[in-house]
Design an enzyme around this catalytic site. Structure first.
Site, short mmCIF file in Angstrom:
data_model
loop_
_atom_site.label_atom_id
_atom_site.label_comp_id
_atom_site.label_asym_id
_atom_site.label_seq_id
_atom_site.Cartn_x
_atom_site.Cartn_y
_atom_site.Cartn_z
N PHE A 147 0.86 -1.19 0.00
CA PHE A 147 0.00 0.00 0.00
C PHE A 147 0.89 1.23 0.00
O PHE A 147 1.60 1.51 0.96
CB PHE A 147 -0.96 0.05 1.20
N ASP A 232 9.53 2.93 1.66
CA ASP A 232 8.36 3.73 2.01
C ASP A 232 8.16 3.59 3.52
O ASP A 232 7.58 2.61 3.99
CB ASP A 232 7.13 3.24 1.23
N LYS A 261 2.93 11.19 6.89
CA LYS A 261 2.14 11.00 8.12
C LYS A 261 2.71 11.75 9.33
O LYS A 261 2.48 12.93 9.48
CB LYS A 261 1.99 9.51 8.41
#
Ligand SMILES: Cc1ncc(COP(=O)(O)O)c(C=O)c1O
Length: 407
Positions: A147, A232, A261
């Site tokens: 994801f 990531d 984030k």
């Protein structure tokens, strides 16, 4: 089958939201009004322990004083210049973040998906300009069940039918191999491969930790083959696993960090690609950018995030409480209630016996007991509280989980 009956005010908010927003989410029936630390309060005054932390965007908790103060101070000075002009927080932010990552350069963006897109563009440009891949031939190897976000290019290399269906035509140039399988990765790398893009721990897939030695093996392979290793760390990074970066658990330093984030401290969206000059140095003016990327408010908040991470206290707390979390969750495995627990630090994927309910149903039952978590696939729930959570609150949350499971 839900055990939750929303009260009237809550239902009014939900009905209004359903009427005028696209239905691209299916939130739990809670309407949050305020939040502090690891706790949220809904519109009817009920309190909930936040065990999701905005998918790790809230690593430092809600309303963190240092971050709010940094944001407020910057709000009074200047919030946005666009990159058409310099501003006085930019250099400091790039310098400090690069230093935290042990790299030379930063390319700031806003959301995680934008940073992943930026990393993809960086790798392709690097492939053509530095590695010498023939124009238009660059390929990037990714993992199944990844994801990395929701843009058309990113969903092009997703293996989740829900994320992909009806969004084609898809961007070519990606090869998908099973996550954790080094031989498959080795077989997929060709002379046209410019990068391997991986999550060091796959969050959305259910907090999947790769087999020991995998990340180190990826590092070795990519170095040997002259391929960029792009990590990531949008969800796994910035303290969540007990280290600044999840790659550190295997002593691995990737070529490119993709961050997001928690970099924005739960206050503003801040993301970045961080790499050395021989990689990020490929960009020239006009070739890539973002109106909001690297804005003064974002830089001020992210600078404070970097300063907080420098102290190591959040990583330490995540390590200590993470050990406790995993020890407690481990006791549930084999009781017939939980089949597996995975994760590192304050991050866990818990596979619940499907006979006890779907992940969604378990989440709703937890919500009724004042704990907010998120299901992933099937009967898996994800636990990722703010790193500022106290041991007492964590234990209370675990008590609620045990009660819901009848353990
Ligand atoms: C590993 C990873 N990469 C990228 C993203 C996308 O970030 P954003 O939602 O900010 O675009 C996410 C979001 O969950 C993520 O977990």
């Amino acid at each position: 089958m839900t055990s939750v009956t929303p009260a009237h005010a809550t239902q009014d908010f939900i009905t209004a939201s359903d009427a005028h927003s696209a239905h691209n989410y299916h939130p739990l029936p809670v309407v949050v009004a305020t939040a502090e630390g690891a706790w949220m309060t809904d519109v009817e005054g009920r309190r909930y322990l936040d065990m999701l932390a905005g998918y790790s965007a809230l690593n430092f908790g809600h309303g963190n004083r240092r971050l709010i103060d940094a944001a407020k101070a910057q709000l009074e000075r200047v919030t946005l210049t666009s990159r058409a002009f310099h501003h006085d927080r930019f250099a400091e932010f790039c310098t400090q973040l690069a230093e935290l990552c042990g790299k030379d350069m930063v390319l700031p963006m806003n959301t995680g998906a934008e940073a992943v897109e930026t990393a993809v563009k960086t790798a392709r440009k690097w492939g053509y300009r530095v590695k010498g891949v023939p124009d238009g031939r660059a390929r990037i190897v990714v993992a199944s069940d990844n994801f990395h976000g929701r843009t058309t290019t990113i969903v092009s290399f997703s293996t989740d039918p829900e994320a992909r269906a009806d969004f084609g035509p898809y961007t070519p140039g990606f090869d998908i191999v099973p996550y954790g399988d080094l031989d498959a990765l080795r077989a997929a790398v060709t002379d046209e491969t410019v990068a391997v893009l991986l999550e060091p721990i796959q969050g959305e897939a259910g907090v999947l930790v790769p087999p020991p030695g995998y990340l180190a093996g990826v590092r070795e392979l990519t170095r040997e083959r002259g391929v960029l290793f792009i990590a990531d760390e949008i969800q796994s990074g910035l303290g969540r696993t007990g280290r600044t970066f999840a790659c550190e658990h295997e002593g691995v330093v990737p070529d490119v960090y993709v961050l997001g984030k928690a970099l924005g401290g739960g206050v503003v969206p801040v993301s970045a690609v961080v790499a050395d000059r021989d990689v990020l140095g490929v960009f020239r003016p006009g070739e890539h950018g973002s109106t909001f990327g690297g804005n003064p408010l974002a830089c001020a908040v992210a600078l404070e995030v970097v300063a907080m991470l420098r102290s190591g206290e959040f990583q330490q707390h995540a390590t200590e409480l993470g050990e406790h979390l995993h020890a407690e969750l481990g006791l549930l495995v084999g009781t017939g209630k939980v089949s597996a627990v995975r994760g590192r630090g304050l991050w866990a994927g818990v596979d619940i016996d499907p006979a006890l309910g779907t992940g969604r149903e378990i989440s709703e039952k937890l919500m009724a007991r004042g704990v907010l978590v998120k299901d992933t696939h099937g009967s898996t729930i994800r636990i990722a509280p703010p790193l500022v959570i106290s041991k007492e609150d964590l234990d209370w949350g675990l008590d609620q989980l045990r009660a819901v499971l009848g353990a």
